[in-house]
Motif scaffolding. Sequence first.
Motif, PDB file in Angstrom:
ATOM      1  N   HIS A  21      34.537 -16.187 -25.324  1.00  0.00           N
ATOM      2  CA  HIS A  21      35.723 -16.937 -24.889  1.00  0.00           C
ATOM      3  C   HIS A  21      36.523 -16.078 -23.925  1.00  0.00           C
ATOM      4  O   HIS A  21      37.625 -15.651 -24.227  1.00  0.00           O
ATOM      5  CB  HIS A  21      36.601 -17.321 -26.089  1.00  0.00           C
ATOM      6  N   SER A  22      35.955 -15.789 -22.754  1.00  0.00           N
ATOM      7  CA  SER A  22      36.643 -14.909 -21.818  1.00  0.00           C
ATOM      8  C   SER A  22      37.914 -15.571 -21.300  1.00  0.00           C
ATOM      9  O   SER A  22      37.994 -16.785 -21.163  1.00  0.00           O
ATOM     10  CB  SER A  22      35.723 -14.511 -20.664  1.00  0.00           C
ATOM     11  N   SER A  23      38.910 -14.737 -21.077  1.00  0.00           N
ATOM     12  CA  SER A  23      40.188 -15.236 -20.595  1.00  0.00           C
ATOM     13  C   SER A  23      40.995 -14.093 -20.003  1.00  0.00           C
ATOM     14  O   SER A  23      40.597 -12.940 -20.062  1.00  0.00           O
ATOM     15  CB  SER A  23      40.967 -15.896 -21.732  1.00  0.00           C
ATOM     16  N   ALA A  24      42.134 -14.440 -19.465  1.00  0.00           N
ATOM     17  CA  ALA A  24      43.080 -13.450 -18.968  1.00  0.00           C
ATOM     18  C   ALA A  24      44.167 -13.288 -20.013  1.00  0.00           C
ATOM     19  O   ALA A  24      44.746 -14.268 -20.469  1.00  0.00           O
ATOM     20  CB  ALA A  24      43.681 -13.896 -17.650  1.00  0.00           C
ATOM     21  N   MET A  25      44.411 -12.060 -20.392  1.00  0.00           N
ATOM     22  CA  MET A  25      45.440 -11.761 -21.380  1.00  0.00           C
ATOM     23  C   MET A  25      46.677 -11.234 -20.669  1.00  0.00           C
ATOM     24  O   MET A  25      46.587 -10.369 -19.800  1.00  0.00           O
ATOM     25  CB  MET A  25      44.938 -10.713 -22.377  1.00  0.00           C
ATOM     26  N   LYS A  26      47.844 -11.763 -21.021  1.00  0.00           N
ATOM     27  CA  LYS A  26      49.124 -11.324 -20.457  1.00  0.00           C
ATOM     28  C   LYS A  26      49.715 -10.273 -21.385  1.00  0.00           C
ATOM     29  O   LYS A  26      49.753 -10.453 -22.605  1.00  0.00           O
ATOM     30  CB  LYS A  26      50.067 -12.532 -20.337  1.00  0.00           C
ATOM     31  N   LEU A  27      50.164  -9.149 -20.823  1.00  0.00           N
ATOM     32  CA  LEU A  27      50.790  -8.093 -21.604  1.00  0.00           C
ATOM     33  C   LEU A  27      51.681  -7.251 -20.699  1.00  0.00           C
ATOM     34  O   LEU A  27      51.649  -7.385 -19.482  1.00  0.00           O
ATOM     35  CB  LEU A  27      49.741  -7.213 -22.278  1.00  0.00           C
ATOM     36  N   ASP A  28      52.477  -6.390 -21.311  1.00  0.00           N
ATOM     37  CA  ASP A  28      53.293  -5.417 -20.594  1.00  0.00           C
ATOM     38  C   ASP A  28      52.805  -4.022 -20.947  1.00  0.00           C
ATOM     39  O   ASP A  28      52.312  -3.780 -22.055  1.00  0.00           O
ATOM     40  CB  ASP A  28      54.772  -5.536 -20.978  1.00  0.00           C
ATOM     41  N   VAL A  29      52.967  -3.101 -20.003  1.00  0.00           N
ATOM     42  CA  VAL A  29      52.595  -1.705 -20.195  1.00  0.00           C
ATOM     43  C   VAL A  29      53.791  -0.854 -19.790  1.00  0.00           C
ATOM     44  O   VAL A  29      54.437  -1.118 -18.778  1.00  0.00           O
ATOM     45  CB  VAL A  29      51.372  -1.315 -19.331  1.00  0.00           C
ATOM     46  N   CYS A  30      54.077   0.170 -20.587  1.00  0.00           N
ATOM     47  CA  CYS A  30      55.161   1.096 -20.276  1.00  0.00           C
ATOM     48  C   CYS A  30      54.612   2.519 -20.266  1.00  0.00           C
ATOM     49  O   CYS A  30      53.807   2.884 -21.130  1.00  0.00           O
ATOM     50  CB  CYS A  30      56.269   0.979 -21.325  1.00  0.00           C
ATOM     51  N   ALA A  31      55.042   3.304 -19.295  1.00  0.00           N
ATOM     52  CA  ALA A  31      54.725   4.725 -19.238  1.00  0.00           C
ATOM     53  C   ALA A  31      56.030   5.504 -19.293  1.00  0.00           C
ATOM     54  O   ALA A  31      56.997   5.161 -18.603  1.00  0.00           O
ATOM     55  CB  ALA A  31      53.970   5.068 -17.956  1.00  0.00           C
TER      56      ALA A  31
END
Length: 112
Positions: A21-31
């Motif tokens: 079930h391939s898809s695009a995942m939305k997320l945030d990244v912080c450094a």
Amino acid sequence: FVVCELSFGIEGGTMEVSGSHSSAMKLDVCAVYDGKTIGLGFSSAFSLPEDLHQLVAEQGLDLSQAARVAGYTDHPKIGTAGGVVGILTDGRITRSDFCRQALIMALIHFRS
């Protein structure tokens, strides 16, 4: 000349997940960086609705533009109004919540 103890960078985006079930995942990244150590943190993630994913991937729209084109909203500044996640969850989770999660996870590396 400004001296700081910590530097922060945060960005939201999508990542492709492949499989049955391939898809695009939305997320945030912080450094977070203290001059020696880089702490990385991620928010929770969700699978983008297919119509939004197609508009982003195939037409090069950003997620706010795609949400307007797909008819999810007509708000001109989605990011300041809870973000796309706020629209999709009816405000249960907002863009600020995602940023906060990523920031807290990145700060794990700087516990004293």
